[in-house]
Design a protein around this motif. Structure first.
Motif, PDB file in Angstrom:
ATOM      1  N   TYR A   1      24.598  -5.650   4.866  1.00 44.38           N
ATOM      2  CA  TYR A   1      24.388  -5.950   3.455  1.00 44.38           C
ATOM      3  C   TYR A   1      24.695  -7.424   3.202  1.00 44.38           C
ATOM      4  CZ  TYR A   1      24.305  -5.278  -1.608  1.00 44.38           C
ATOM      5  OH  TYR A   1      23.991  -5.349  -2.938  1.00 44.38           O
ATOM      6  N   GLN A   2      23.630  -8.150   2.834  1.00 46.54           N
ATOM      7  CA  GLN A   2      23.757  -9.565   2.516  1.00 46.54           C
ATOM      8  C   GLN A   2      24.496 -10.337   3.614  1.00 46.54           C
ATOM      9  OE1 GLN A   2      25.555  -9.703  -1.387  1.00 46.54           O
ATOM     10  NE2 GLN A   2      23.655  -9.121  -2.431  1.00 46.54           N
ATOM     11  N   GLY A   3      24.091 -10.070   4.841  1.00 45.54           N
ATOM     12  CA  GLY A   3      24.655 -10.792   5.973  1.00 45.54           C
ATOM     13  C   GLY A   3      25.996 -10.274   6.453  1.00 45.54           C
ATOM     14  N   ARG A   4      26.519  -9.219   5.845  1.00 44.40           N
ATOM     15  CA  ARG A   4      27.810  -8.660   6.243  1.00 44.40           C
ATOM     16  C   ARG A   4      27.575  -7.317   6.924  1.00 44.40           C
ATOM     17  NH1 ARG A   4      31.455  -9.311   0.853  1.00 44.40           N
ATOM     18  NH2 ARG A   4      33.131  -8.852   2.319  1.00 44.40           N
ATOM     19  N   VAL A   5      28.434  -6.997   7.870  1.00 45.09           N
ATOM     20  CA  VAL A   5      28.286  -5.780   8.670  1.00 45.09           C
ATOM     21  C   VAL A   5      29.510  -4.895   8.454  1.00 45.09           C
ATOM     22  CG1 VAL A   5      27.947  -4.819  10.976  1.00 45.09           C
ATOM     23  CG2 VAL A   5      26.973  -7.060  10.403  1.00 45.09           C
ATOM     24  N   PHE A   6      29.265  -3.603   8.182  1.00 44.88           N
ATOM     25  CA  PHE A   6      30.348  -2.655   7.956  1.00 44.88           C
ATOM     26  C   PHE A   6      30.159  -1.447   8.871  1.00 44.88           C
ATOM     27  CE2 PHE A   6      29.747  -4.949   4.002  1.00 44.88           C
ATOM     28  CZ  PHE A   6      31.036  -5.268   3.619  1.00 44.88           C
ATOM     29  N   SER A   7      31.261  -0.888   9.312  1.00 51.36           N
ATOM     30  CA  SER A   7      31.225   0.357  10.086  1.00 51.36           C
ATOM     31  C   SER A   7      32.025   1.407   9.337  1.00 51.36           C
ATOM     32  CB  SER A   7      31.807   0.149  11.489  1.00 51.36           C
ATOM     33  OG  SER A   7      33.168  -0.235  11.406  1.00 51.36           O
ATOM     34  N   LEU A   8      31.620   2.661   9.496  1.00 54.65           N
ATOM     35  CA  LEU A   8      32.257   3.765   8.794  1.00 54.65           C
ATOM     36  C   LEU A   8      32.733   4.806   9.796  1.00 54.65           C
ATOM     37  CD1 LEU A   8      29.744   4.491   5.886  1.00 54.65           C
ATOM     38  CD2 LEU A   8      31.839   3.186   5.764  1.00 54.65           C
ATOM     39  N   GLY A   9      33.441   5.777   9.273  1.00 57.06           N
ATOM     40  CA  GLY A   9      33.766   6.980  10.008  1.00 57.06           C
ATOM     41  C   GLY A   9      33.585   8.145   9.063  1.00 57.06           C
ATOM     42  N   VAL A  10      33.717   9.349   9.562  1.00 50.82           N
ATOM     43  CA  VAL A  10      33.640  10.517   8.713  1.00 50.82           C
ATOM     44  C   VAL A  10      34.605  11.572   9.239  1.00 50.82           C
ATOM     45  CG1 VAL A  10      31.702  11.572   9.973  1.00 50.82           C
ATOM     46  CG2 VAL A  10      32.101  12.174   7.589  1.00 50.82           C
ATOM     47  N   SER A  11      35.390  12.137   8.333  1.00 51.70           N
ATOM     48  CA  SER A  11      36.287  13.235   8.672  1.00 51.70           C
ATOM     49  C   SER A  11      35.617  14.529   8.242  1.00 51.70           C
ATOM     50  CB  SER A  11      37.631  13.072   7.955  1.00 51.70           C
ATOM     51  OG  SER A  11      38.250  11.858   8.342  1.00 51.70           O
ATOM     52  N   ALA A  12      35.694  15.547   9.090  1.00 54.61           N
ATOM     53  CA  ALA A  12      34.968  16.789   8.827  1.00 54.61           C
ATOM     54  C   ALA A  12      35.878  17.992   9.028  1.00 54.61           C
ATOM     55  CB  ALA A  12      33.745  16.907   9.737  1.00 54.61           C
TER      56      ALA A  12
ATOM     57  N   ALA B 206      26.627  35.801   9.715  1.00 56.01           N
ATOM     58  CA  ALA B 206      27.657  34.797   9.987  1.00 56.01           C
ATOM     59  C   ALA B 206      27.123  33.422   9.616  1.00 56.01           C
ATOM     60  CB  ALA B 206      28.046  34.839  11.455  1.00 56.01           C
ATOM     61  N   HIS B 207      27.821  32.757   8.721  1.00 58.06           N
ATOM     62  CA  HIS B 207      27.475  31.398   8.313  1.00 58.06           C
ATOM     63  C   HIS B 207      28.679  30.485   8.571  1.00 58.06           C
ATOM     64  CE1 HIS B 207      24.206  33.514   6.391  1.00 58.06           C
ATOM     65  NE2 HIS B 207      25.046  34.147   5.577  1.00 58.06           N
ATOM     66  N   ALA B 208      28.476  29.193   8.335  1.00 62.64           N
ATOM     67  CA  ALA B 208      29.570  28.232   8.503  1.00 62.64           C
ATOM     68  C   ALA B 208      29.455  27.149   7.442  1.00 62.64           C
ATOM     69  CB  ALA B 208      29.541  27.608   9.898  1.00 62.64           C
ATOM     70  N   LEU B 209      30.598  26.598   7.096  1.00 62.38           N
ATOM     71  CA  LEU B 209      30.667  25.523   6.102  1.00 62.38           C
ATOM     72  C   LEU B 209      31.300  24.291   6.734  1.00 62.38           C
ATOM     73  CD1 LEU B 209      31.898  27.647   3.091  1.00 62.38           C
ATOM     74  CD2 LEU B 209      29.777  26.333   3.118  1.00 62.38           C
ATOM     75  N   VAL B 210      30.749  23.140   6.406  1.00 61.76           N
ATOM     76  CA  VAL B 210      31.278  21.866   6.906  1.00 61.76           C
ATOM     77  C   VAL B 210      31.500  20.945   5.710  1.00 61.76           C
ATOM     78  CG1 VAL B 210      30.897  19.878   8.401  1.00 61.76           C
ATOM     79  CG2 VAL B 210      29.993  22.115   9.066  1.00 61.76           C
ATOM     80  N   CYS B 211      32.742  20.518   5.516  1.00 65.46           N
ATOM     81  CA  CYS B 211      33.062  19.523   4.488  1.00 65.46           C
ATOM     82  C   CYS B 211      33.202  18.160   5.157  1.00 65.46           C
ATOM     83  CB  CYS B 211      34.360  19.890   3.761  1.00 65.46           C
ATOM     84  SG  CYS B 211      34.157  21.214   2.558  1.00 65.46           S
ATOM     85  N   LEU B 212      32.584  17.142   4.573  1.00 64.23           N
ATOM     86  CA  LEU B 212      32.555  15.798   5.162  1.00 64.23           C
ATOM     87  C   LEU B 212      33.046  14.778   4.142  1.00 64.23           C
ATOM     88  CD1 LEU B 212      29.003  16.532   6.327  1.00 64.23           C
ATOM     89  CD2 LEU B 212      30.708  15.939   8.023  1.00 64.23           C
ATOM     90  N   ASP B 213      33.901  13.878   4.588  1.00 62.52           N
ATOM     91  CA  ASP B 213      34.442  12.833   3.715  1.00 62.52           C
ATOM     92  C   ASP B 213      34.361  11.515   4.466  1.00 62.52           C
ATOM     93  OD1 ASP B 213      36.016  11.141   2.106  1.00 62.52           O
ATOM     94  OD2 ASP B 213      37.150  12.844   1.362  1.00 62.52           O
ATOM     95  N   LEU B 214      33.651  10.542   3.880  1.00 62.83           N
ATOM     96  CA  LEU B 214      33.457   9.256   4.550  1.00 62.83           C
ATOM     97  C   LEU B 214      34.771   8.490   4.609  1.00 62.83           C
ATOM     98  CD1 LEU B 214      30.066   8.045   3.050  1.00 62.83           C
ATOM     99  CD2 LEU B 214      30.466   9.330   5.144  1.00 62.83           C
ATOM    100  N   ASP B 215      35.013   7.834   5.734  1.00 58.08           N
ATOM    101  CA  ASP B 215      36.186   6.974   5.926  1.00 58.08           C
ATOM    102  C   ASP B 215      35.770   5.514   5.745  1.00 58.08           C
ATOM    103  OD1 ASP B 215      37.634   9.259   6.659  1.00 58.08           O
ATOM    104  OD2 ASP B 215      37.001   9.064   8.748  1.00 58.08           O
ATOM    105  N   ARG B 216      36.603   4.775   5.057  1.00 50.76           N
ATOM    106  CA  ARG B 216      36.420   3.335   4.827  1.00 50.76           C
ATOM    107  C   ARG B 216      35.238   3.012   3.919  1.00 50.76           C
ATOM    108  NH1 ARG B 216      37.185   3.620  10.332  1.00 50.76           N
ATOM    109  NH2 ARG B 216      35.058   2.968  10.785  1.00 50.76           N
TER     110      ARG B 216
END
Length: 631
Positions: free
Chosen positions: A305-316, A223-233
């Motif tokens: 990055y160069q004094g700027r701040v970013f946040s992300l999410g990820v859909s799985a 038994a195995h499992a697969l996870v697909c991940l896509d970054l948000d923003r």
């Protein structure tokens, strides 16, 4: 110690050769040894030895040859046997030559041959054989090794002389071996690098799609499992700071993912900001926990990055891979689950389950996307025409006015509405292909119409999707089609929705200006559906304003909807635009629009969509044959 270490680095590494390369070299050495045996037997006969004596001289060499040729023995054993045979052939040659000085050169040649193995064991064995032959046999029984009396009386001196020559030959052989070894090491490093690059993403170091597919196919039972991940923003970082920032972020996010995976797990980057993980011998429940851990890590990460701040999410998306399952089907299921997670609001984990409505919807969209691509390639889309009629208010115009709509012809000839296949087109980035087909098909028909002499003042409205907005190749295509078919540009009105236009105001304004410079007109569709439409309206150089049908439907019963329609209509007129109300379903709504002063109406209450070819056929007849207009 430092000098010794530097000298040691100059020596060959002695790393074992690859099996195939070693086998080729060993086979060559066996042929050399076999030639030595045959040559020595013949030389013995030339030296007037009996056949029995000659055979007795080469029997040890034959034994060494036979042992070296046995595949059941290890590489070391076969190489040792071959080394003994080659160096033994030198000793036999010296003995048969009665110790002639020239015969000793054979030791030097065989010492070089032994370096073909590039193994210290074989080389030291050969050097030891020479040492025994000269320092032991040559001292104790010098007549068997040397042919002159000085060596018989001073064997130690001649042993030292030969040792110096042998050492020089050995040093030369080692230097040659070292150069060959370094060249091979460089080749091995290049080959390893090429092999690594062929299977890995050059940016993040994760596996690429090809190598991941190979690992997936070889996952084995269990038994195995697969996870697909896509970054948000992620696109925000790329668009605002450039691709260098995006690349840096991808590397850091990849490290975050690796920290939450086991050594046996397989991570691959399969798209710009898309990843997939194979979790070996893992339940779906555990895989969901791993995916949730990655989601929390990415969501909590702050990219500076160069004094700027970013946040992300990820859909799985998580899917099981059980024994007997098609790995690619399981991967498709995980990918569909990932898209379902995005569709449900992003930054979440969706696990495939029995009777999964979301997954069924994604599979259905994949099916429709395939059918749509075939329909585009086979020219099986169909144009429909829906009239846009004047309400009787001021500035209504006189020529025919209508919107061109698209349908798809099914396998059995039935017509399929856009509500069925357009979601799939949006999901799989096929909207621009539909736009291009519609423009090409419409311009071809209009070109025929105008060459035959068409009524003046007509307007045909064509929708453009967000994927087409700002596409330079589409602009060039429109220019070419207008020139090819000699269509009056003012006949064509392109439509783009408010939400698409507001999504990138600068791009939308530039694109609209390009089309209007060609002489085409433009309409802003679904106006009022967004919250910021009024803010940006003054920036769009459009000719028509289409009022969102959700307000038009309720214009009679809902005073708020009526007020919204009145506001849009008034602002449009103040800006010199003509207004069009969508979704006009009956005469009551049409009367209300007329009282407000809306210029045009479109909907099933004013005219149903009809095949464009049929409409063209009817309206292209001589006017004496046209049916009388109803009052």
């Amino acid at each position: 110690m430092g000098v010794l270490r530097r000298l040691a680095r100059l020596l060959p590494s002695g790393h074992p050769l690859p099996e195939r390369e070693w086998s080729l070299r060993h086979r060559a050495i066996l042929w050399i040894l076999a030639a030595q045996v045959a040559g020595l037997f013949g030389f013995a006969l030339l030296r007037h030895r009996s056949a029995g004596s000659a055979l007795l001289a080469v029997i040890p060499l034959l034994v060494a040859l036979a042992a070296a040729a046995q595949p059941v023995f290890s590489r070391n054993a076969r190489a040792s046997a071959a080394t003994f045979g080659l160096m033994g052939s030198s000793a036999v040659l010296v003995q048969l030559g009665d110790g002639m000085t020239e015969m000793h050169f054979h030791f030097f040649v065989m010492l070089v041959v032994i370096t073909f193995y590039q193994e210290w064991r074989a080389f030291l064995l050969a050097a030891g054989f020479v040492l025994v032959e000269h320092a032991v046999v040559g001292v104790l029984w010098p007549q068997t090794v040397y042919s002159h009396s000085d060596a018989w009386h001073h064997p130690l001196r001649w042993a030292v002389i030969h040792a110096v020559f042998i050492a020089g030959a050995a040093a030369a052989a080692i230097v040659n071996w070292s150069f060959a070894d370094r060249a091979q090491d460089a080749e091995r490093r290049i080959a390893a690098r090429l092999e690594y690059e062929a299977g890995h993403d050059p940016l993040t170091g994760a596996l690429n799609r090809r190598e991941f597919d190979r690992k997936l196919a070889a996952a084995g039972p269990g038994a195995h499992a697969l996870v697909c991940l896509d970054l948000d923003r992620f696109k925000i970082v790329n668009d605002s700071c450039g691709h260098a920032a995006g690349d840096t972020l991808l590397c850091q996010v990849t490290d975050l993912m690796r920290e939450r995976l086991q050594a046996d797990d397989v991570l691959a980057r399969v798209g710009g900001d898309e990843f997939v993980v194979l979790l070996r011998h893992c339940t779906v429940e555990h895989a969901a926990g791993v995916a949730e851990g990655i989601r929390k890590a990415v969501a909590g990460y702050r990219f500076l990055y160069q004094g700027r701040v970013f946040s992300l999410g990820v859909s799985a998306g998580v899917a099981a891979l059980a024994d007997g399952d098609d790995p690619q089907n399981a991967l498709l299921a995980a990918d569909a689950a990932c898209y379902a997670a995005k569709h449900r609001g992003r930054n979440r984990v969706h696990v495939v389950s029995d009777g999964d409505v979301q997954l069924d919807r994604q599979r259905d969209q994949a099916h429709w996307a395939e059918r749509l691509m075939n329909a585009i390639n086979r020219d099986e889309l169909v144009l429909y025409y829906q009239p846009i009629v004047p309400t009787g208010g001021p500035g209504t115009g006189e020529g025919a006015f209508g919107e061109l709509l698209v349908r798809m012809r099914g396998e059995d000839g039935e017509l399929i509405g856009p509500g069925v296949f357009l979601p799939a087109a949006e999901r799989y980035n096929l909207m621009a292909s539909i736009d291009r087909w519609v423009i090409g098909a419409a311009f071809t028909r209009l070109g025929q119409r105008y060459r035959a002499g068409a009524p003046a003042g007509e307007t045909f409205s064509i929708n453009l999707s967000g994927g087409s907005l700002g596409e330079p190749r589409l602009l060039a295509f429109i220019r070419d089609q207008l020139a090819l078919h000699r269509i009056p540009p003012g006949t064509v009105c392109f439509e783009v929705t408010e939400t698409v236009a507001v999504g990138d105001v600068g791009l939308a304004v530039a694109f609209i200006a390009e089309l209007r410079a060609l002489g085409c007109r433009f309409a802003l569709d679904d106006f009022g559906s967004g919250l910021s439409g009024f803010t940006y309206l003054k920036q769009f150089p459009v000719d028509f304003l289409k009022i969102d049908g959700t307000f038009v439907r309720g214009i009679v019963a809902d005073p708020v909807d009526r007020a919204m329609v009145e506001a849009v209509n008034r602002i449009g007129h103040e800006m010199g635009l003509r207004t069009i109300a969508e979704f006009v379903e009956d005469a009551v709504v049409l009367d209300a629009l007329r009282s407000i002063g809306v210029d045009f109406a479109q909907g099933y209450g004013t005219g149903i969509p009809v095949p464009f070819d049929d409409w063209l056929a009817v309206t292209s007849r001589p006017r004496s044959l046209l049916p009388a207009a109803h009052p």
